[in-house]
Each structure stands twice: as C-alpha cells, then as structure tokens.
Design an enzyme around this catalytic site. Structure first.
Site, mmCIF file in Angstrom:
data_model
loop_
_atom_site.group_PDB
_atom_site.id
_atom_site.type_symbol
_atom_site.label_atom_id
_atom_site.label_comp_id
_atom_site.label_asym_id
_atom_site.label_seq_id
_atom_site.Cartn_x
_atom_site.Cartn_y
_atom_site.Cartn_z
ATOM 1 N N HIS A 14 0.812 -1.217 0.000
ATOM 2 C CA HIS A 14 0.000 0.000 0.000
ATOM 3 C C HIS A 14 0.847 1.268 0.000
ATOM 4 C CE1 HIS A 14 0.441 -0.245 4.521
ATOM 5 N NE2 HIS A 14 0.468 1.066 4.380
ATOM 6 N N ASP A 40 0.308 -7.562 1.336
ATOM 7 C CA ASP A 40 0.719 -6.177 1.560
ATOM 8 C C ASP A 40 2.240 -6.055 1.648
ATOM 9 O OD1 ASP A 40 0.269 -3.469 1.783
ATOM 10 O OD2 ASP A 40 0.027 -3.492 3.961
ATOM 11 N N GLY A 45 2.982 6.368 8.307
ATOM 12 C CA GLY A 45 4.326 6.540 7.753
ATOM 13 C C GLY A 45 5.281 5.481 8.231
ATOM 14 N N ASN A 46 4.917 4.786 9.341
ATOM 15 C CA ASN A 46 5.736 3.673 9.820
ATOM 16 C C ASN A 46 5.512 2.427 8.988
ATOM 17 O OD1 ASN A 46 7.489 4.360 11.819
ATOM 18 N ND2 ASN A 46 6.248 3.653 13.532
ATOM 19 N N SER A 47 4.495 2.420 8.137
ATOM 20 C CA SER A 47 4.213 1.260 7.312
ATOM 21 C C SER A 47 5.426 0.907 6.471
ATOM 22 C CB SER A 47 3.024 1.536 6.395
ATOM 23 O OG SER A 47 1.846 1.699 7.136
ATOM 24 N N GLY A 85 -5.934 -26.107 -3.027
ATOM 25 C CA GLY A 85 -7.050 -26.740 -3.717
ATOM 26 C C GLY A 85 -8.076 -27.328 -2.772
ATOM 27 N N VAL A 86 -8.168 -26.763 -1.571
ATOM 28 C CA VAL A 86 -9.142 -27.237 -0.588
ATOM 29 C C VAL A 86 -9.803 -26.036 0.081
ATOM 30 C CG1 VAL A 86 -7.861 -29.363 -0.093
ATOM 31 C CG2 VAL A 86 -7.448 -27.321 1.295
#
Length: 460
Positions: free
Chosen positions: A102, A132, A206-208, A265-266
């Site tokens: 993001h 993310d 901003g710490n992201s 696939g389950v």
C-alpha cells in the site's frame, strides 16, 4: 538491589535459545538502553516517497453519438497525482528493499532516502496486495547496510521489540514495546490478509513498511498496520513475519514479479468447541476440510473432505490463513509434513507444495466481430485461474477477464463467470465464443458474479 533486580528482569524476558541477546552487566549499560541496537538498525531503515497517477473518471456520455457532444465536459476529471509516504528495510547490500504494497503498489515514481541522506531511485521487482508486501531494487545500490532476518517461529510473546520507521514524514523515529500476540490472522486493515505478529509498540502513519526488530537488531517483522479506536498510535500494531518476507526476497531474486503461493485446492473451517466434541477431540483446534478440487495435492497425498489438519511442519494451525501461511513460508517445491486425523486415527501425511496447475489450458481469446458481444476477453477456468482471481473451487465456465467496450455497456464486468449462453452450458472459452457467435435474435447469459447468479437478456 534495584540494579540487580533490573538485570534479572531483563534476563527473564529473553526467549530460550536466543543466545545473541545480551544482558546488561552494569549500570552504564542499563542507562544506554537500546542505543547500540538503534545505531546498528537505523542505517538499514529507509524513507520511501512514491507517486502514482490516478486516471480521471470519463464522462458517462462519452460514447454516445448525440449526448457525447452535448455533455462533452460533464463529469470529466483530469488525471491527478497521488503521493504516499512510508518506510522500508534494506535486506541486501545490493539494494534489495522490502516495504508495504500500500506504500509503493502501482507507483510510477519511487524515491528512497537512506538514513545518511543518500537518495536512490527504485523499481518494484515483486509485489502482492494480499500480503501487503513489495520488494524493491535500488538503482545503483552497492555495499549498503542490511538487516538479518530472524526465524518467526522463534519469536515469543513478551519479547522486547523496537519499531523503526518514518512517521508523519518528520524523520526516522524509534518506539519500543513488546510482542503481545502471535498467530494473529484476519486482523490487519486494508487488503492485507494472513498471519501477523502483534505488538504494542506505537506504529504511526508513515511507519508502514518499517522494521520491527528484536534486542539483537534482527528483523522479526515488517510493520503493516495498527488497530486503533482513536485513529492514533495508541492501539495494537501488526507486523508481517520475517520468514514470509524471506520467501518474497527469494522469489524476487529468482525473477518472479508476483508472489507465487503453493496451491492447496481445498476449503475448510476452524474446528469449534462443538465440532471438537462431536469429533471426540479434547479441545477445539485444527481445520476440518469441507471441499477439495480433483487436482488438489492434498487429495493426491490421501486426504479427503472430513479430515482434520492439526499441524503443518510441527506448528499447530487453527484456521485456513495459518495453514496458507505455513505453506507459503515452506515455499514451492518443498514437501511439508501435516499431522491429520483421518477416520478417527492420527497420522502424518507428506504434501508437496506446487503451483496451481494451468490445466486444462486457459485458452484466452477475444470474441470476434461475429459474436453477439464482440471484444470480450474470455479464459477457460482452471486451478491457475481460480487462484489468480480467488474463485471458488466449484467455479466452471468461461471467465470474463476484460468485458471490452460493448460488453461493459451491456453490463458485464471483469471477474464475471459466463456459465450459459441461450440455455447452452458453457464449459470453456471456446464454447462461450461459439455460443455467442450462434446467437441471432436474442441473447440470454447465465452469469455468476461473486455470490450472486444473474440472468442477463438482450435483443439483438
């Protein structure tokens, strides 16, 4: 006595086996606090400035021959530039950087500023909106400071941690806290889904993309979000485990541009307390399989709907997100041992980690001018298409990848599944195109859109 108590308290906070964690030996070291750790970590945490161009919304009358001229400027919006600010962490001396999707996703211009004020342009090597995460390459980066990754399974609740980033664009800052929870799934905000490390270290806007490190300066996670009632930093922070980050770096170095997850696939659901009683378990826990694709590697390993998965590679799993996380960190090509209960008996099965098979071939095509709806991009639904578009295991027919101009005006959307045309079942893209070309006086489409079934009828 007070100094001795402080030293004992810090020693008790160290997890078993963490031999590199240092216990303060005297009052001078206690007063220094986290200074040595911050000095070692700060050079590898960077500020990221990203810019993306958002296309303006076109006038709804743009394609109309009469109203297009009359309302030529109605509702039109010019493209606008959107800027984002975040953090990142250098993971290789050659300029490999990890950040959040993001922060840099779909950016057209990325500028990275190091702690020593050096600046680099960067390009995205690999990105994944669901996790993310994004891996960047600094242009011209060499001999750069980098952090070591710590195995996420060695992290324990109660450990001291530091969150390093660039909140509010004021420059690099450090906040401290503890690991307050593990195996948190489905609790992060935005599009991120999966498994997270929970911390009470303040994580501001901003710490992201910044670093969550232990007291030895090793990276244990990438800060991604905070859960706060007030919208401030006084909430619960979530970080993406470093072990998963390591898989992203490995795939980026191998040339992948999108993260490749092993295909299960389950479908399944957590075993609740009531279900556990009915199954004869002592407590709730695990995942009971409810559906399985015929090509699933779980089926090839001998599993079937109704079986219960308790652990993957020795780690307990209590929900689908945890199981997918364990599979993802194992990586494609690996074989994982799963502890399961089958027909009331405990056993271990080995499941290979494989890509979703692209069989039968997706046979992507664009409907021609003879079709009732020309210009529609269609693909045959197979496991690879299911995984790419997050379709249910029971999906069948032709997927609309792009409705085209006429298809969009008729009401089709990208992601729709065409299941029938004029009463004839659609099994693949070729049968859909043939049915659209055979339509003469009228057109009836049976469409699956998410959880809804639609019947779309037109006069030709």
């Amino acid at each position: 006595m007070l100094k001795r108590f402080a030293i004992i308290l810090i020693a008790l906070s160290a997890p078993a086996g963490a031999q590199q964690m240092q216990v303060p030996q005297d009052s001078a070291q206690i007063q220094m606090g986290f200074v040595p750790v911050v000095k070692a970590v700060a050079p590898a945490v960077v500020n990221i400035y990203a810019r993306r161009v958002i296309e303006g919304r076109a006038s709804p009358f743009a394609d109309d021959p009469f109203f297009g001229q009359l309302f030529r400027n109605f509702g039109a919006q010019r493209p606008r530039v959107e800027n984002s600010l975040g953090s990142g962490v250098i993971l290789g001396p050659d300029g490999i950087v990890v950040s959040n999707y993001h922060v840099v996703g779909q950016a057209t211009d990325i500028r990275v500023v190091l702690n020593d004020r050096r600046e680099f342009d960067a390009t995205v090597l690999l990105s994944d909106e669901e996790s993310d995460l994004a891996i960047l390459q600094l242009e011209g980066g060499a001999d750069l400071p980098a952090l070591d990754l710590r195995a996420s399974d060695s992290v324990e609740v109660g450990e001291l941690v530091l969150a390093v980033g660039n909140p509010f664009g004021v420059g690099q800052t450090v906040s401290s806290g503890i690991v307050s929870g593990l195996a948190r799934s489905g609790t992060a905000t935005g599009n991120a889904r999966g498994y997270f490390i929970q911390t009470d270290a303040p994580i501001n806007p901003g710490n992201s993309g910044g670093a969550l490190v232990d007291t030895s300066g090793r990276l244990i996670g990438i800060n991604t979000s905070i859960l706060s009632r007030s919208g401030g930093s006084n909430g619960i922070g979530f970080a993406i485990p470093a072990t998963l980050v390591g898989q992203f770096v490995e795939q980026a170095r191998a040339g992948e541009t999108a993260f490749q997850r092993p295909w299960a696939g389950v479908t399944g659901q957590p075993v609740s307390y009531d279900m556990a009683e009915g199954l004869g378990f002592g407590r709730a826990g695990g995942i009971i399989l409810s559906d399985m694709h015929p090509a699933s590697p779980f089926g090839a390993a001998g599993l079937a709907p109704g079986d219960v998965i308790l652990a993957v590679d020795g780690q307990e799993v209590n929900g689908p997100a945890e199981m997918i996380y364990r599979m993802s960190v194992a990586g494609l090509g690996a074989e994982v041992a799963m502890q399961v209960v089958q027909n009331g008996e405990m056993r271990e099965v080995i499941v290979p980690m494989v890509r979703a098979p692209d069989m039968p071939p997706r046979a992507t095509l664009v409907t021609g001018s003879r079709a009732a709806v020309p210009g529609v991009t269609l693909s045959t639904i197979n496991p690879a298409v299911m995984a790419e578009y997050d379709l249910p295991l029971t999906a069948a027919g032709a997927l609309v990848e792009d409705p085209g101009e006429i298809g969009a005006r008729a009401g089709l959307r990208a992601g729709d599944i065409i299941m029938g045309v004029n009463g004839a079942a659609v099994t693949d893209s070729a049968s859909a195109e043939a049915a659209l070309e055979a339509a003469e006086r009228g057109l009836a489409l049976d469409v699956q859109r998410g959880q809804r079934r639609l019947s779309m009828r037109f006069r030709l």
